[in-house]
Structure formats: C-alpha cells, structure tokens
Design a protein around this motif. Structure first.
Motif, PDB file in Angstrom:
ATOM      1  N   ALA A 158      51.573  35.027  48.773  1.00  0.00           N
ATOM      2  CA  ALA A 158      51.100  34.702  47.428  1.00  0.00           C
ATOM      3  C   ALA A 158      51.452  35.807  46.437  1.00  0.00           C
ATOM      4  CB  ALA A 158      49.591  34.459  47.445  1.00  0.00           C
ATOM      5  N   ASN A 159      51.397  37.054  46.892  1.00  0.00           N
ATOM      6  CA  ASN A 159      51.762  38.185  46.030  1.00  0.00           C
ATOM      7  C   ASN A 159      53.248  38.138  45.673  1.00  0.00           C
ATOM      8  OD1 ASN A 159      52.584  40.904  45.239  1.00  0.00           O
ATOM      9  ND2 ASN A 159      50.563  41.580  45.891  1.00  0.00           N
ATOM     10  N   VAL A 160      54.075  37.900  46.685  1.00  0.00           N
ATOM     11  CA  VAL A 160      55.515  37.820  46.426  1.00  0.00           C
ATOM     12  C   VAL A 160      55.819  36.650  45.502  1.00  0.00           C
ATOM     13  CG1 VAL A 160      57.780  37.466  47.483  1.00  0.00           C
ATOM     14  CG2 VAL A 160      56.091  38.925  48.619  1.00  0.00           C
ATOM     15  N   ALA A 161      55.150  35.521  45.731  1.00  0.00           N
ATOM     16  CA  ALA A 161      55.352  34.349  44.881  1.00  0.00           C
ATOM     17  C   ALA A 161      54.928  34.636  43.444  1.00  0.00           C
ATOM     18  CB  ALA A 161      54.574  33.159  45.429  1.00  0.00           C
ATOM     19  N   ALA A 162      53.829  35.396  43.296  1.00  0.00           N
ATOM     20  CA  ALA A 162      53.336  35.722  41.950  1.00  0.00           C
ATOM     21  C   ALA A 162      54.249  36.691  41.219  1.00  0.00           C
ATOM     22  CB  ALA A 162      51.932  36.312  42.042  1.00  0.00           C
ATOM     23  N   GLY A 163      54.962  37.513  41.969  1.00  0.00           N
ATOM     24  CA  GLY A 163      55.865  38.483  41.360  1.00  0.00           C
ATOM     25  C   GLY A 163      55.174  39.699  40.795  1.00  0.00           C
ATOM     26  N   GLU A 164      53.875  39.876  41.103  1.00  0.00           N
ATOM     27  CA  GLU A 164      53.150  41.029  40.568  1.00  0.00           C
ATOM     28  C   GLU A 164      51.888  41.280  41.384  1.00  0.00           C
ATOM     29  OE1 GLU A 164      51.323  40.342  36.705  1.00  0.00           O
ATOM     30  OE2 GLU A 164      51.560  38.172  36.970  1.00  0.00           O
ATOM     31  N   ASN A 165      51.423  42.507  41.352  1.00  0.00           N
ATOM     32  CA  ASN A 165      50.185  42.887  42.036  1.00  0.00           C
ATOM     33  C   ASN A 165      48.993  42.608  41.135  1.00  0.00           C
ATOM     34  OD1 ASN A 165      51.067  44.012  44.633  1.00  0.00           O
ATOM     35  ND2 ASN A 165      52.139  45.531  43.376  1.00  0.00           N
ATOM     36  N   ASP A 166      48.708  41.338  40.959  1.00  0.00           N
ATOM     37  CA  ASP A 166      47.633  40.912  40.067  1.00  0.00           C
ATOM     38  C   ASP A 166      46.776  39.876  40.794  1.00  0.00           C
ATOM     39  OD1 ASP A 166      46.535  40.620  37.144  1.00  0.00           O
ATOM     40  OD2 ASP A 166      46.879  38.576  37.867  1.00  0.00           O
ATOM     41  N   GLY A 167      45.461  40.139  40.873  1.00  0.00           N
ATOM     42  CA  GLY A 167      44.581  39.272  41.642  1.00  0.00           C
ATOM     43  C   GLY A 167      44.566  37.837  41.161  1.00  0.00           C
ATOM     44  N   THR A 168      44.529  37.628  39.850  1.00  0.00           N
ATOM     45  CA  THR A 168      44.478  36.264  39.330  1.00  0.00           C
ATOM     46  C   THR A 168      45.768  35.506  39.625  1.00  0.00           C
ATOM     47  OG1 THR A 168      42.988  36.983  37.566  1.00  0.00           O
ATOM     48  CG2 THR A 168      44.123  34.875  37.255  1.00  0.00           C
ATOM     49  N   ALA A 169      46.896  36.172  39.481  1.00  0.00           N
ATOM     50  CA  ALA A 169      48.173  35.532  39.787  1.00  0.00           C
ATOM     51  C   ALA A 169      48.287  35.200  41.272  1.00  0.00           C
ATOM     52  CB  ALA A 169      49.327  36.431  39.347  1.00  0.00           C
ATOM     53  N   ILE A 170      47.800  36.092  42.131  1.00  0.00           N
ATOM     54  CA  ILE A 170      47.822  35.841  43.573  1.00  0.00           C
ATOM     55  C   ILE A 170      46.903  34.669  43.913  1.00  0.00           C
ATOM     56  CG2 ILE A 170      47.166  36.827  45.809  1.00  0.00           C
ATOM     57  CD1 ILE A 170      48.043  39.570  44.601  1.00  0.00           C
ATOM     58  N   ARG A 171      45.709  34.660  43.332  1.00  0.00           N
ATOM     59  CA  ARG A 171      44.774  33.549  43.537  1.00  0.00           C
ATOM     60  C   ARG A 171      45.452  32.216  43.244  1.00  0.00           C
ATOM     61  NH1 ARG A 171      40.506  32.562  38.851  1.00  0.00           N
ATOM     62  NH2 ARG A 171      42.529  32.041  37.893  1.00  0.00           N
ATOM     63  N   ASP A 172      46.172  32.136  42.149  1.00  0.00           N
ATOM     64  CA  ASP A 172      46.767  30.880  41.721  1.00  0.00           C
ATOM     65  C   ASP A 172      47.951  30.460  42.584  1.00  0.00           C
ATOM     66  OD1 ASP A 172      44.885  30.856  39.730  1.00  0.00           O
ATOM     67  OD2 ASP A 172      46.246  31.568  38.157  1.00  0.00           O
ATOM     68  N   GLN A 173      48.514  31.405  43.358  1.00  0.00           N
ATOM     69  CA  GLN A 173      49.653  31.081  44.221  1.00  0.00           C
ATOM     70  C   GLN A 173      49.242  30.737  45.652  1.00  0.00           C
ATOM     71  OE1 GLN A 173      52.873  30.751  43.478  1.00  0.00           O
ATOM     72  NE2 GLN A 173      52.701  31.373  41.336  1.00  0.00           N
ATOM     73  N   LEU A 174      47.995  31.022  46.041  1.00  0.00           N
ATOM     74  CA  LEU A 174      47.625  30.873  47.452  1.00  0.00           C
ATOM     75  C   LEU A 174      47.776  29.437  47.949  1.00  0.00           C
ATOM     76  CD1 LEU A 174      44.646  33.285  48.169  1.00  0.00           C
ATOM     77  CD2 LEU A 174      46.691  32.987  49.556  1.00  0.00           C
ATOM     78  N   ARG A 175      47.294  28.479  47.188  1.00  0.00           N
ATOM     79  CA  ARG A 175      47.434  27.097  47.648  1.00  0.00           C
ATOM     80  C   ARG A 175      48.881  26.618  47.545  1.00  0.00           C
ATOM     81  NH1 ARG A 175      42.516  27.193  45.009  1.00  0.00           N
ATOM     82  NH2 ARG A 175      40.706  26.726  46.303  1.00  0.00           N
ATOM     83  N   ARG A 176      49.623  27.152  46.605  1.00  0.00           N
ATOM     84  CA  ARG A 176      51.027  26.752  46.468  1.00  0.00           C
ATOM     85  C   ARG A 176      51.832  27.147  47.694  1.00  0.00           C
ATOM     86  NH1 ARG A 176      55.204  25.172  43.287  1.00  0.00           N
ATOM     87  NH2 ARG A 176      57.135  26.404  43.400  1.00  0.00           N
TER      88      ARG A 176
END
Length: 461
Positions: A158-176
């Motif tokens: 999810a972090n790699v998918a988000a492209g940044e070390n940001d909790g909200t961005a990682i949260r939004d990528q987990l189900r994806r």
C-alpha cells in the motif's frame, strides 16, 4: 484424514494459559486478564441462586449444547465441575482460548464431547509462505506468523502504491492492493507485486493467512478455521478434524479505496513493527516479528530501485509499553504499523497514538470485537479474523456439524467473553433457527464453578 497440531501450533496459545487473556481472543492478554476479575457483581448472584438447583441436576431437559468461552486456567476447574455434574451427554463447543492440549489431562477426562474452533493459516499461498519462512530461519512457522507476514506485506504494498510515506494515502490504497479485481500475487511473488504497484498496476494480494480481502471494518472478509477435538489425557496435541474457509457478512470487501495508484520507484518505504519481543507473549511474538521482517528483506535483497526501512519497537506485552513504542514509531515518521499482538495492547495503542496521528495499524493477532468497533476513521485493519466472524463460525458448527437446536453459553466475565457469547447467540438464533436458553458469566480464578454449571445444565427447564 486426521492431522495433529502440536502445542506450539495451537491458535489458543496453550503456553499462555497462566495469563487469562493471552489465548482467549487470539492474543487478548490485556482484555482477558483485566476484565475477568473486575466485572463480577452480577456473576456471584447468578451462580449463587443456582436457578432451579433443586430441579434435577441430570440436565435431561437442558440444552443440546453448551458453549464455553474462557481460558485454560479457569477452564480446568470449570470442566472438572462439569464432569462431576454431568455424564457428558451434551455436546460442548469452545473457541481457540481453550485449545490447550494438556487440558484433558489436567481435568482428568478425555473430554470426548468437546469440539473446538480456532483461526487457522488457510490462505491460498500458505505453502509458499511456509517454505519461505523455513528457508530463511530454518524453523517451522508458528502461531500468527502467516498473519504477521501478510500484515507487513500489505502495508508495504500500500505504501509503494501510494508513492509516499503518508498514513492517509496508505490507508486509501490498502483495499486496492488487497481486494479483488487485480492481478494476483502471493508471498512467493512479493517482489513482483511491489514492482507492479510501483508501476501503478492494480493487484490483488493473496496471502498466507487468508485471501486478505478487507471488509468495511478493516477486518478479513474471510478466514480459515480449524474444527478440532482433544486427543486425550496424555496428548501433547489436538486432532484437527478439518479446516474450512468461512466468509463474513461482506466477503467481497468494502470501504474506502483509492481509484488509482501513483506508485513510483527510487524511494525509501517506511513501515513499523510493534510486537512483543519480551513479556508474557515473547515466545509467540518473536516468530511473529521474524515473519513481519520477511517482506522488507525480500525487497531489500532484490534489484528493485526501492528500499524498505522496517523499524521495530517491543510492546513487552504491556499496554503502557505498547503506547510508548507506538509513540516512538510515530515520532520517527513511520506512517503504518504492523501490530500490535494482543487486543489489550492494541486498543489503547490505536486510541491513544495511531488514530490521532493518522497512522495505519494492521494487527496480525488481535481479534476482539472492541477492535472492530473502534472509532478509527478507517485507519485500523487486521489480518487476524475478528470474533465477529468466529461467533458466526461457532454458530454454524453448532447447528450444521453438531446438530444442536438449543444451547446455553458459559462465558468468562469480560468484554471478550460477553461479546463472543452475544455474537454466537444472535447468529445461532437468527441465522440457524436455534434457541439459546441462557448466557451465564463466570469469573476467572473461582474455586468452584458448580453453581454456574448447574444453571447451564438446567436452563430451559
């Protein structure tokens, strides 16, 4: 065909029986130990009046099934009192908190009328993970190691998918990255999965512990459960009758999910590991830590233009130490954490540190319903199944495998026991047309449980 599971593999954590809560809800040390002693005003009265104590202790008109939810330390005396009062004609159903192979020997009965359920490692890539763990550490993976690997792997993806070390961005990528409608990858292809999400591709991570589809609560939408029986008074294992996959109420997953993945290479991915290296769960936590470190090792040993900085903090199986460790990770800029292990640590860590700081938490072994019910703004996930699902599994086993139409529950007097008893009872009645005569609480550490046993056996009369 029957297969055996040794003590180290028992999901109920037989080695933690001295701690009340350690095995009860997966690894619910804080939940179980604290709640068991402190909520007892009603329990003494309930057991004391015996409820029809003069009407016949033979239980002839009692329930088909007793569901007992507790821990080995009190389970020994409770089952001794049960077999003193009953000929064992009733079926008994128990969850993983009582999956202690030594229990029959301590009770002095083979406990042949007892059937258990317990979360199992039953993901589509379980064998691939087991081989990876064995090859890396030259030892067999243990309890909740597959869930630990899946937790860390999902957070990294999810972090790699988000492209940044940001909790909200990682949260939004987990189900994806975890839920269906993408190219499937497992632990054996983890580096390929990381490269795919870095390139913005849609993937479906298929784990070792389960398919790792997150539902609307951040819990696994499905999970494997063992159906097991005790192997006798001298055994050091239990007999697993079968392992089944069970789906929750929303097996396809749901909840917020990003529409696309920015991805990108040439950066450092940060992930935290917050698990018990010391304390009451040290023997179980140490293999979990090793499993959680594996996905980072796979990336760092590859030729991808990415590195993973996995920062570890020890919870010491303590809520206070868990919060302190979580604060250290947050202060270091960690946006997502694999942990914690027990619900008694996980709940305060989430409430006091992770959620307020918008840091994602993904526990590999905390199963209490109170985690599902957290006001978490979708920052808290689990790769271990919630007792919301285990309650349904138990109701299904009671009805379809054991053929019970009536039941009474005996549950340890804390949040874990009460919540799982309520969940079992509601599903047994609403979905399987059963009837629960009574739900009866008991306290940890009582010298006798004869009164609550009698109350359960004569309920419905």
């Amino acid at each position: 065909m029957l297969k055996t599971v040794g003590v180290a593999g028992a999901i109920g954590l037989a080695g933690c029986s001295g701690n009340g809560g350690d095995g009860g809800d997966g690894m619910d040390d804080g939940d179980g130990g604290d709640g068991g002693d402190g909520m007892d005003d009603g329990d003494g009265g309930d057991g004391g009046d015996g409820m029809d104590g003069g009407d016949g202790g033979d239980g002839g008109g009692g329930p088909d099934l007793l569901t007992v939810i507790g821990y080995p330390e009190s389970g020994i005396q409770l089952f001794r009192d049960y077999y003193a009062a009953s000929d064992g004609a009733e079926d008994i159903l128990i969850p993983d908190g009582l999956q202690d192979p030594s229990l029959p020997g301590q009770v002095g009965n083979d406990m042949n009328n007892v059937t258990g359920t317990a979360p199992a490692a039953g993901g589509p890539n379980q064998e691939a993970f087991s081989s990876l763990y064995q090859d890396t550490y030259d030892e067999t993976p243990g309890v909740f190691t597959s869930q630990s690997y899946d937790s860390a792997a999902a957070l990294i993806l999810a972090n790699v998918a988000a492209g940044e070390n940001d909790g909200t961005a990682i949260r939004d990528q987990l189900r994806r990255i975890a839920n269906p409608d993408g190219t499937s990858y497992g632990p054996g292809e983890f580096v390929d999965a990381v490269e795919a999400v870095a390139n913005g591709e849609n993937i479906n991570y298929q784990g070792a512990s389960s398919a790792v589809n997150f539902d609307q609560n951040g819990d696994p939408a499905s999970a494997a459960y063992q159906i097991w029986e005790f192997a006798g008074q001298s055994a050091d294992s239990v007999n697993v009758q079968e392992t089944q996959n069970f789906e929750g109420e929303n097996p396809d997953g749901a909840g917020p999910s990003a529409d696309s993945s920015p991805g990108g290479l040439g950066r450092e991915v940060s992930v935290g590991i917050l698990l018990p290296e010391t304390g009451d769960l040290a023997s179980t936590g140490q293999p979990m830590i090793r499993a959680a470190e594996l996905p980072a090792q796979q990336v760092n040993e590859s030729d991808l233009d990415l590195t993973v900085n996995a920062q570890f903090e020890d919870t010491n199986t303590s809520p206070d130490q868990g919060v302190t460790g979580a604060e250290s990770l947050v202060n270091a800029g960690v946006p997502a954490v694999c942990g914690t292990a027990s619900s008694g640590v996980n709940v305060p860590v989430c409430q006091e540190t992770l959620i307020p700081n918008e840091v994602v938490g993904c526990s590999p072994s905390s199963t209490a319903l109170s985690v599902t019910n957290l006001e978490d703004d979708d920052y808290i996930f689990r790769t271990a199944p919630s007792d919301q699902l285990q309650g349904r599994v138990m109701a299904q086993v009671a009805s379809e495998r054991l053929g019970a139409s009536t039941a009474a529950t005996l549950y340890v007097n804390n949040d874990y026991g009460q919540q799982l008893s309520n969940r079992f009872s509601s599903v047994f009645e609403d979905t399987f047309d059963g009837e629960v005569y009574d739900q009866i609480s008991f306290n940890i550490g009582e010298s006798s449980y004869s009164n609550v046993i009698e109350q359960a056996l004569t309920s419905g009369n």
